[in-house]
Structure formats: structure tokens, C-alpha cells
Design a protein around this motif. Sequence first.
Motif, short mmCIF file in Angstrom:
data_model
loop_
_atom_site.label_atom_id
_atom_site.label_comp_id
_atom_site.label_asym_id
_atom_site.label_seq_id
_atom_site.Cartn_x
_atom_site.Cartn_y
_atom_site.Cartn_z
N UNK A 105 0.83 -1.21 0.00
CA UNK A 105 0.00 0.00 0.00
C UNK A 105 0.86 1.26 0.00
N UNK A 106 2.16 1.08 0.29
CA UNK A 106 3.04 2.24 0.43
C UNK A 106 2.80 2.95 1.76
N UNK A 107 2.34 2.18 2.75
CA UNK A 107 2.04 2.74 4.08
C UNK A 107 3.18 2.39 5.04
N UNK A 108 3.28 3.12 6.17
CA UNK A 108 4.30 2.75 7.16
C UNK A 108 4.01 1.38 7.76
N UNK A 109 5.05 0.72 8.25
CA UNK A 109 4.87 -0.61 8.86
C UNK A 109 3.98 -0.52 10.10
N UNK A 143 -2.60 -9.44 -2.55
CA UNK A 143 -2.45 -8.06 -2.05
C UNK A 143 -1.70 -7.22 -3.08
N UNK A 144 -0.59 -7.76 -3.57
CA UNK A 144 0.25 -6.99 -4.51
C UNK A 144 -0.58 -6.60 -5.73
N UNK A 145 -1.36 -7.55 -6.26
CA UNK A 145 -2.16 -7.27 -7.46
C UNK A 145 -3.28 -6.26 -7.15
N UNK A 146 -3.95 -6.46 -6.02
CA UNK A 146 -5.14 -5.63 -5.78
C UNK A 146 -4.78 -4.25 -5.23
N UNK A 147 -3.55 -4.09 -4.75
CA UNK A 147 -3.18 -2.78 -4.20
C UNK A 147 -2.32 -1.97 -5.16
N UNK A 148 -1.98 -2.60 -6.30
CA UNK A 148 -1.17 -1.87 -7.28
C UNK A 148 -1.95 -0.63 -7.71
N UNK A 149 -1.36 0.52 -7.48
CA UNK A 149 -2.09 1.74 -7.80
C UNK A 149 -2.12 1.95 -9.30
N UNK A 150 -3.26 2.47 -9.83
CA UNK A 150 -3.33 2.70 -11.27
C UNK A 150 -2.27 3.71 -11.70
N UNK A 151 -1.61 3.44 -12.83
CA UNK A 151 -0.54 4.35 -13.27
C UNK A 151 -1.16 5.59 -13.93
#
Length: 287
Positions: A239-243, A279-287
Amino acid sequence: MRIVVAGATGAVGRLLLPKLIREGHEVIGMTHHESKKAAIENAGAKALLSDVFDRESLRTALEESRPDVVIHQLTSLSSRNFSENTRIRIEGTQNLVAAAVAIGVKRIIAQSISWAYEPGEGAATEDVPLHVSAAEPRKTTIDGILALEKAVTELPEHVILRYGMFYGPGTWYAPNGFIAEQIRQRQVPATEGITSFLHVEDAAEAALLALRWPSGPVNIVDDEPAKGVDWLPVFAQSLGAPGPQTVSSGNDWERGASNRKAREEYGWKPLYPTWRKGFADSLRLPS
Ligand SMILES: NC(=O)c1ccc[n+]([C@@H]2O[C@H](COP(=O)([O-])OP(=O)(O)OC[C@H]3O[C@@H](n4cnc5c(N)ncnc54)[C@H](OP(=O)(O)O)[C@@H]3O)[C@@H](O)[C@H]2O)c1
């Protein structure tokens, strides 16, 4: 088959409609919002306006639809209205079942959960009893699930899908979802509690396949039950969020669930066997 999907506009329902239509079924999607009828019709289904709490209107609506199968994907969890969700599970399910029984519907497929099992070691299989001795607030959840699962057995054929924790589009775990936002704010601690996840696409696919499955409960969860200390850092990173903060606790009933029955007896294969890729697929932010 003629199929009524109750909950056609929800996170699962909206993925399920096109799957049913592609298989050649005649699909009638139910909503209790006039404004959501268009989305159902645009998916290629017929829209049915009915509130599950309005017993008479529901009965008339089902009489007119004459379905062979009813699929119950009703919740009010998207809006996090938990008291209404309990009411849907108890009173809503009773109303839906009564209407279905009255017109001789043979099969119902219903949404349940895979974390209602009593505490114990290892991932729970379907023969583990539900957690009837749970104290509040869990007791309310268990009571709702018990009522729902009992009510649907009034139909001759009843498949109870004990789903894992949903993630993917339209869920609390979507990038704009409730849990994702909490994780961004470090409000969700990583614990030892174990969760079984499920991508909503797999939830919808299982509801389609359940048209041919035998009666009874079946866990629909991915292959990898995971402790919070394992999945939360991965989710936060994707998500690019803090741990997350870590706390060494967890509820004894947070044990995950086994999908052995679905996989080995029913031949179900999840598109997302593990949350690691999901998670990786569903959280990939649209470019
Ligand atoms: N099982 C889990 O994993 C779990 C656990 C906790 C939270 N959640 C979250 O809850 C959501 C679950 O998705 P979902 O597809 O099960 O549910 P959902 O997205 O909340 O959709 C619920 C469906 O129920 C319908 N509905 C609600 N009240 C109704 C009423 N009175 N009469 C008729 N229809 C009614 C809604 O239709 P209309 O509004 O169109 O009438 C909608 O189609 C996700 O956001 C998920 O993250 C899931």
C-alpha cells in the motif's frame, strides 16, 4: 437456470452477475435502491427492487421472478452497519428463505464466514463446531451466523459458503477501503491472530460453482492462513504505508480455516491461492 441474486450490487454480487450471465443463466439482481437498478441492468441482468426487511414485497418479488435458485449475498458491511448486518443475517435471511420456500425454490447459496469456529489448534475444518460459547461482542456475530446457517437449511438444497476475509475491489482492503485507511494511519496492530483471506473474485467464482455443489457448509478461503505479524507488514508495504505496530496478542479463535474440502472434494481452485500475490495485485495503484 433462473437465478435471483440478493445482494447483486455488493462487492461479491457485482462480480458474480457477469459470471452467471456468461454461463447462460437468466439472472435477476436484487437491490433496495432505485438508483442502483441501472448498474444491474447494465450488467445484463434484470433488476428487482425489494427490501429484504419488507417481507410482503419480497415475497411478491420472488413470486414474480420464479427463480430456480436464490443466491444470498446480502450484508450491510460495506457501510459498517453491524447492527443492521446482524438483522440481515437473522430477520433478512428468514424473510428470504420464507419467500423462497413459499414458491418452491429448491436451492439456496448463502454467504457465511470462516472465522466463527470455536477456539482450537490449527486451521478449522467444517466439522469444527461454531463458537456458541463466545462472549460479547463476538456472540452477536456468532448468533447471526447460527441463525443464517440454520434458516437456509429449510430449502432442500443449501450451500453455505464460509468465506475468508475479503480483499480486492470494493472491500475494506481496497486502496480506498476502511482497513487500508486505518493501516495508513498505523491504527491496525500486527498480532499473533490468524486470518484466512479471500479475494472477492474467488468469492464470486465459488458462488457460481456452488450451483453444482452438495448441501452443507464449505470453507472458501485461500491456501495460506496468516498471522497478523506476517500479513500486515506485506499489506502495508504494498500500500506504500508505514509498517504496523506489533503487539504480542491475538484472540484464541483467530485460527484460520482450511480449504481442504473445497479443493479436494469439490475441485475448487482459487485464482489467488495466497494473499501474498493477491495483495500486490489488488493494491497496485493505477498508473
Ligand atoms: N466476509 C468478509 O470478509 C467481511 C468481513 C467484514 C467486512 N467485510 C466487508 O464487507 C463487504 C462485503 O461485501 P459484500 O458483497 O458481502 O457486501 P456489500 O458490498 O456490503 O453488499 C451488500 C449487498 O446487500 C444488499 N443489501 C443490503 N441491505 C439490503 C436490504 N435491506 N434489502 C435488500 N438488499 C440489501 C446491497 O444492495 P443495495 O444497497 O443495492 O440495496 C448490496 O448489494 C466488503 O466491503 C468487505 O470488505 C467483509
